[in-house]
Design a protein around this motif. Structure first.
Motif, PDB file in Angstrom:
ATOM      1  N   GLY A  87      14.294  21.181  -6.298  1.00 40.65           N
ATOM      2  CA  GLY A  87      13.747  20.088  -7.312  1.00 40.65           C
ATOM      3  C   GLY A  87      14.254  18.889  -6.859  1.00 40.65           C
ATOM      4  O   GLY A  87      13.613  17.909  -7.163  1.00 40.65           O
ATOM      5  N   ARG A 138      14.364  15.928  -3.965  1.00 42.45           N
ATOM      6  CA  ARG A 138      13.542  15.684  -2.847  1.00 42.45           C
ATOM      7  C   ARG A 138      14.506  15.174  -1.691  1.00 42.45           C
ATOM      8  O   ARG A 138      15.647  14.664  -1.936  1.00 42.45           O
ATOM      9  CB  ARG A 138      12.531  14.725  -3.281  1.00 42.45           C
ATOM     10  CG  ARG A 138      11.462  15.240  -4.106  1.00 42.45           C
ATOM     11  CD  ARG A 138      10.275  14.710  -3.756  1.00 42.45           C
ATOM     12  NE  ARG A 138      10.072  13.429  -3.200  1.00 42.45           N
ATOM     13  CZ  ARG A 138      10.003  12.093  -3.748  1.00 42.45           C
ATOM     14  NH1 ARG A 138       9.765  12.429  -5.249  1.00 42.45           N
ATOM     15  NH2 ARG A 138      10.303  11.095  -3.313  1.00 42.45           N
ATOM     16  N   ARG A 172       8.939  11.767   1.280  1.00 47.09           N
ATOM     17  CA  ARG A 172       8.384  10.769   0.368  1.00 47.09           C
ATOM     18  C   ARG A 172       9.444   9.689   0.295  1.00 47.09           C
ATOM     19  O   ARG A 172      10.556   9.853  -0.243  1.00 47.09           O
ATOM     20  CB  ARG A 172       7.795  10.853  -0.584  1.00 47.09           C
ATOM     21  CG  ARG A 172       6.887  12.478  -0.798  1.00 47.09           C
ATOM     22  CD  ARG A 172       5.765  12.447  -0.702  1.00 47.09           C
ATOM     23  NE  ARG A 172       5.229  12.012   0.671  1.00 47.09           N
ATOM     24  CZ  ARG A 172       4.080  11.412   0.891  1.00 47.09           C
ATOM     25  NH1 ARG A 172       3.253  11.142  -0.223  1.00 47.09           N
ATOM     26  NH2 ARG A 172       3.734  11.148   1.963  1.00 47.09           N
ATOM     27  N   ARG A 173       9.060   8.278   0.409  1.00 45.92           N
ATOM     28  CA  ARG A 173       9.995   7.236   0.081  1.00 45.92           C
ATOM     29  C   ARG A 173      10.236   7.431  -1.266  1.00 45.92           C
ATOM     30  O   ARG A 173       9.064   7.363  -2.132  1.00 45.92           O
ATOM     31  CB  ARG A 173       9.273   5.969   0.829  1.00 45.92           C
ATOM     32  CG  ARG A 173      10.298   4.783   0.183  1.00 45.92           C
ATOM     33  CD  ARG A 173       9.971   3.496   0.798  1.00 45.92           C
ATOM     34  NE  ARG A 173       8.705   3.007   0.641  1.00 45.92           N
ATOM     35  CZ  ARG A 173       8.254   2.014   1.263  1.00 45.92           C
ATOM     36  NH1 ARG A 173       9.022   1.419   1.994  1.00 45.92           N
ATOM     37  NH2 ARG A 173       7.059   1.710   1.203  1.00 45.92           N
ATOM     38  N   ASN A 174      11.268   7.080  -1.929  1.00 50.39           N
ATOM     39  CA  ASN A 174      11.478   6.488  -3.357  1.00 50.39           C
ATOM     40  C   ASN A 174      11.119   5.029  -3.617  1.00 50.39           C
ATOM     41  O   ASN A 174      12.107   4.361  -3.526  1.00 50.39           O
ATOM     42  CB  ASN A 174      12.843   7.225  -3.852  1.00 50.39           C
ATOM     43  CG  ASN A 174      12.988   6.816  -5.350  1.00 50.39           C
ATOM     44  OD1 ASN A 174      12.468   6.054  -5.908  1.00 50.39           O
ATOM     45  ND2 ASN A 174      13.819   7.774  -5.901  1.00 50.39           N
ATOM     46  N   THR A 175       9.879   4.864  -4.040  1.00 47.56           N
ATOM     47  CA  THR A 175       9.542   3.702  -4.365  1.00 47.56           C
ATOM     48  C   THR A 175      10.484   2.671  -5.162  1.00 47.56           C
ATOM     49  O   THR A 175      10.669   1.505  -5.073  1.00 47.56           O
ATOM     50  CB  THR A 175       8.205   3.477  -4.990  1.00 47.56           C
ATOM     51  OG1 THR A 175       7.245   4.504  -4.589  1.00 47.56           O
ATOM     52  CG2 THR A 175       7.481   2.316  -4.918  1.00 47.56           C
ATOM     53  N   ILE A 176      11.140   3.355  -6.446  1.00 49.90           N
ATOM     54  CA  ILE A 176      11.756   2.829  -7.120  1.00 49.90           C
ATOM     55  C   ILE A 176      13.036   2.337  -6.562  1.00 49.90           C
ATOM     56  O   ILE A 176      13.712   1.046  -6.712  1.00 49.90           O
ATOM     57  CB  ILE A 176      12.052   3.859  -8.422  1.00 49.90           C
ATOM     58  CG1 ILE A 176      10.805   4.187  -9.240  1.00 49.90           C
ATOM     59  CG2 ILE A 176      13.010   3.040  -9.238  1.00 49.90           C
ATOM     60  CD1 ILE A 176      10.071   2.888  -9.630  1.00 49.90           C
ATOM     61  N   ALA A 177      13.693   3.503  -5.841  1.00 52.85           N
ATOM     62  CA  ALA A 177      14.961   2.908  -5.178  1.00 52.85           C
ATOM     63  C   ALA A 177      14.685   1.713  -3.983  1.00 52.85           C
ATOM     64  O   ALA A 177      15.556   0.790  -4.132  1.00 52.85           O
ATOM     65  CB  ALA A 177      15.334   3.932  -4.465  1.00 52.85           C
ATOM     66  N   LEU A 222      14.330  -1.422  -6.141  1.00 49.01           N
ATOM     67  CA  LEU A 222      15.875  -1.838  -6.638  1.00 49.01           C
ATOM     68  C   LEU A 222      16.524  -2.447  -5.574  1.00 49.01           C
ATOM     69  O   LEU A 222      17.133  -3.852  -5.804  1.00 49.01           O
ATOM     70  CB  LEU A 222      16.553  -0.275  -6.985  1.00 49.01           C
ATOM     71  CG  LEU A 222      18.006  -0.719  -7.492  1.00 49.01           C
ATOM     72  CD1 LEU A 222      18.110  -1.647  -8.800  1.00 49.01           C
ATOM     73  CD2 LEU A 222      18.612   0.754  -7.812  1.00 49.01           C
ATOM     74  N   PHE A 243       5.043  -3.760  -9.608  1.00 41.96           N
ATOM     75  CA  PHE A 243       4.659  -3.211 -10.806  1.00 41.96           C
ATOM     76  C   PHE A 243       4.106  -4.381 -11.734  1.00 41.96           C
ATOM     77  O   PHE A 243       4.905  -5.264 -11.957  1.00 41.96           O
ATOM     78  CB  PHE A 243       5.334  -2.242 -11.729  1.00 41.96           C
ATOM     79  CG  PHE A 243       5.362  -0.983 -10.737  1.00 41.96           C
ATOM     80  CD1 PHE A 243       4.655  -0.109 -10.351  1.00 41.96           C
ATOM     81  CD2 PHE A 243       6.826  -0.859 -10.048  1.00 41.96           C
ATOM     82  CE1 PHE A 243       4.686   1.158  -9.642  1.00 41.96           C
ATOM     83  CE2 PHE A 243       6.865   0.156  -9.416  1.00 41.96           C
ATOM     84  CZ  PHE A 243       6.006   1.076  -9.144  1.00 41.96           C
ATOM     85  N   TRP A 293      12.522  -2.966 -17.307  1.00 46.31           N
ATOM     86  CA  TRP A 293      11.854  -2.365 -16.014  1.00 46.31           C
ATOM     87  C   TRP A 293      11.755  -3.235 -14.979  1.00 46.31           C
ATOM     88  O   TRP A 293      11.920  -4.352 -15.417  1.00 46.31           O
ATOM     89  CB  TRP A 293      10.417  -2.023 -16.455  1.00 46.31           C
ATOM     90  CG  TRP A 293      10.105  -0.686 -16.722  1.00 46.31           C
ATOM     91  CD1 TRP A 293      10.687   0.064 -17.998  1.00 46.31           C
ATOM     92  CD2 TRP A 293       9.289   0.033 -16.179  1.00 46.31           C
ATOM     93  NE1 TRP A 293      10.139   1.223 -18.153  1.00 46.31           N
ATOM     94  CE2 TRP A 293       9.310   1.268 -17.273  1.00 46.31           C
ATOM     95  CE3 TRP A 293       8.294   0.238 -15.189  1.00 46.31           C
ATOM     96  CZ2 TRP A 293       8.488   2.468 -17.014  1.00 46.31           C
ATOM     97  CZ3 TRP A 293       7.422   1.309 -15.185  1.00 46.31           C
ATOM     98  CH2 TRP A 293       7.522   2.351 -15.900  1.00 46.31           C
ATOM     99  N   PRO A 294      11.793  -2.896 -13.843  1.00 53.05           N
ATOM    100  CA  PRO A 294      11.677  -3.917 -12.867  1.00 53.05           C
ATOM    101  C   PRO A 294      10.056  -4.174 -12.637  1.00 53.05           C
ATOM    102  O   PRO A 294       9.457  -3.801 -11.525  1.00 53.05           O
ATOM    103  CB  PRO A 294      12.106  -3.030 -11.491  1.00 53.05           C
ATOM    104  CG  PRO A 294      11.782  -1.798 -11.777  1.00 53.05           C
ATOM    105  CD  PRO A 294      11.673  -1.394 -13.242  1.00 53.05           C
TER     106      PRO A 294
END
Lengths: 352, 352
Positions: free
Chosen positions: B6, B8, B53-58, B61, B68, B121-122
């Motif tokens: 689960g 990634r 896949r790149r973690n966009t959120i990290a 951050l 967004f 949220w960012p």
DNA sequence: ATGAAAGCGCTAACAC
DNA sequence: GTGTTAGCGCTTTCAT
């Protein structure tokens, strides 16, 4: 005041201001520590003073968990999907999760991009109403997070799907028209190769095949835009003046049929019956009110929500298709072939 | 294969697999390094192999930046807002930003919660269509990220707002009815205290005041639900049989008026004129087609998008209200008081 | 009970 | 050019 403009105070600023450590602040924020002692109060004061807000994303990153569920629909402007979004938001209310909605504008390319984007997000799961194309199938099947497909079956796959019972509902609609004595019926459908519409067509055909009388059923592919649909439905009505009923298999065709009938002075609910697959607000407000097969959006949303949460918890359950039953709303355009209204009053509508 | 189910693969897994450092992988991904040498290729292969896949959120951050833009609307089911979301998504297309949409369901409490949530949220900026209540004002004014208000002015504030020219458009609509000889007019409005409706009412009143003939203008607050509105409009039509025109100041009232007129066999476009503030699909499809003041949603979206991007870049520009002009679409229900149609054909509709 | 410290996945400044 | 390292804001052991 001593921070660069635009950036918000962090947990460290709060800690400094309250004279404690960041970890302690975290404990206070997350209620892992009593709030009403000197330290707890100091922390709360500092939070207040600095206008601190927790950065949800950073929090989720650290927890390696997500409270977001991605939703991809084909189109915000379709009332059915709009209601779906609203109902799903309602479902999310009160749970720890929230919905993040985007649309593919019925474009398979955009859809893939959106799914790809969500793959790079820390979303706990994905709810998808696929575009009219199955290109997304491999992406879903290899997704590392749970996906629940809504409304449109993806053929030859064993995905979780929540959809309405298109076949049975259409068949029932068709049977109803036949019972009412209609023998010359126009079926307006969107196009071939679209799963839902195909299922609905199959239902209609099955009901027609069971009937013993001679029938004249005209099937018309209207295409997606209302204007063109009105034109085509109008032409077909002109060529087949004996038509006594129109059954539209998707909502914008109903609007087209309504307009085409009005333009020809065909009195709906008197000389001509009209039945719609899928309801819209205007249908129950115009006079005569347009009979419709109502898709229970709230129930679809409920089921989809339940399913995605189950999947997030445990990925081991077997996948499956859930079919939700539709209701036929008996409104004024559903009349017998001789022109008699079966039900004269709005108050006899069946409830969803 | 060696990771817990689960979760990634991370950039570190890729680095390990390719035999390079995480930083190097990052460089490859972000194109800061040439891609077609042995190392670059190895990295790409590893990415492929692991399905990384790149973690966009990290990523965001770390970059302390966000791609967004949050959007809060009152209601997905209102076609006007649905179109707004669609148009804003269109605007976002091709830019580096994406829209994240949620709704407040016209509930000021939920609206505050949503804004609060977005604060954590960012998001780079916030687009807000406020609920019918100004409680959100202080929150917006103290927000640390740019906010652009759409469609509904917030009184006594100096926020960035994109709205339509309600006053002028209504006044023009009213003038049009007066020119056409109407003297007994029903104005259906939603309720008092709602900014847009108040502005529209003021426009109507101003146009009426400029007129010298004796007028009988009835103002009716219909309330929010279509069913109740139809009842009230119907009652008022019964009490004032001399009414020759109805001007509805919001879209669902138009549907109510349409139904009420049909129920009374008042022939729209012949004995009775109908004008709607705000267009909906059904209005141009029914017959006679319902004349409407069209709000240029695409233009609103364009302006809002431009404004929020400007604000994100530089917060120094002075705030201001942009008023976008509406177009009156000359359809078949806009007739003269003597029953003559001013424009018989659909083809003369003005374009938006 | 509390604070120090490590680390979520990623990027950017810095040395090599 | 390339790898090492610090750190985005937060949580959570783990010593104290």
């Amino acid at each position: 005041m001593d921070r660069k403009i635009g950036s918000r105070p962090s947990i460290r600023d709060v800690a400094r201001s309250a004279g404690v450590s960041p970890g302690c602040v975290s404990n206070v924020i997350n209620g892992r520590r009593k709030q009403d002692d000197p330290i707890g109060r100091a922390v709360h004061e500092a939070i207040e003073k600095l206008g601190y807000r927790r950065n949800t994303i950073a929090s989720n990153l650290r927890r390696s968990q997500s409270r977001f569920i991605g939703l991809v629909i084909p189109d915000f402007e379709n009332p059915f999907f709009a209601e779906l979004v609203a109902q799903l938001e309602q479902q999310a209310e009160g749970t720890q999760y929230r919905i993040v909605a985007t649309s593919s504008r019925e474009d398979p390319e955009i859809e893939l991009r959106e799914l790809d984007e969500l793959a790079g997000w820390p979303v706990a799961g994905i709810l998808l109403v696929p575009s009219m194309d199955s290109r997304c199938k491999p992406v879903i099947q290899t997704s590392d997070k749970p996906v629940v497909v809504i409304d449109r079956i993806i053929p030859d796959s064993d995905l979780d799907v929540i959809a309405v019972d298109n076949f049975e509902a259409s068949a029932e609609g068709m049977r109803r028209l036949l019972e009412l004595g209609h023998r010359r019926i126009l079926i307006a459908y969107l196009d071939d190769g679209i799963v839902n519409v195909d299922e609905r067509l199959a239902g209609v055909r099955a009901a027609a095949a069971q009937h013993s009388d001679e029938l004249e059923v005209n099937f018309l592919a209207t295409g997606p835009d209302v204007e063109g649909a009105r034109q085509r439905i109008g032409d077909l009505l002109d060529e087949n003046p004996g038509t006594t009923a129109i059954f539209c298999l998707f909502n914008s065709a109903t609007l087209a049929a309504y307009g085409a009938a009005q333009a020809r002075n065909l009195r709906l609910g008197q000389g001509l019956a009209l039945l719609s697959f899928d309801d819209s607000t205007w249908m129950s407000q115009v006079q005569p009110a347009v009979a419709a097969i109502i898709q229970p959006v709230a129930e679809i949303a409920r089921q989809a929500w339940e399913r995605i949460l189950t999947r997030i918890d445990a990925e081991t359950e077997p996948a499956g298709i859930v079919r939700v039953r539709c209701e036929l709303s008996q409104r004024e355009t559903l009349i017998a072939a001789n022109g008699v209204q079966e039900s004269a009053s709005r108050t006899t509508e069946e409830q969803v």
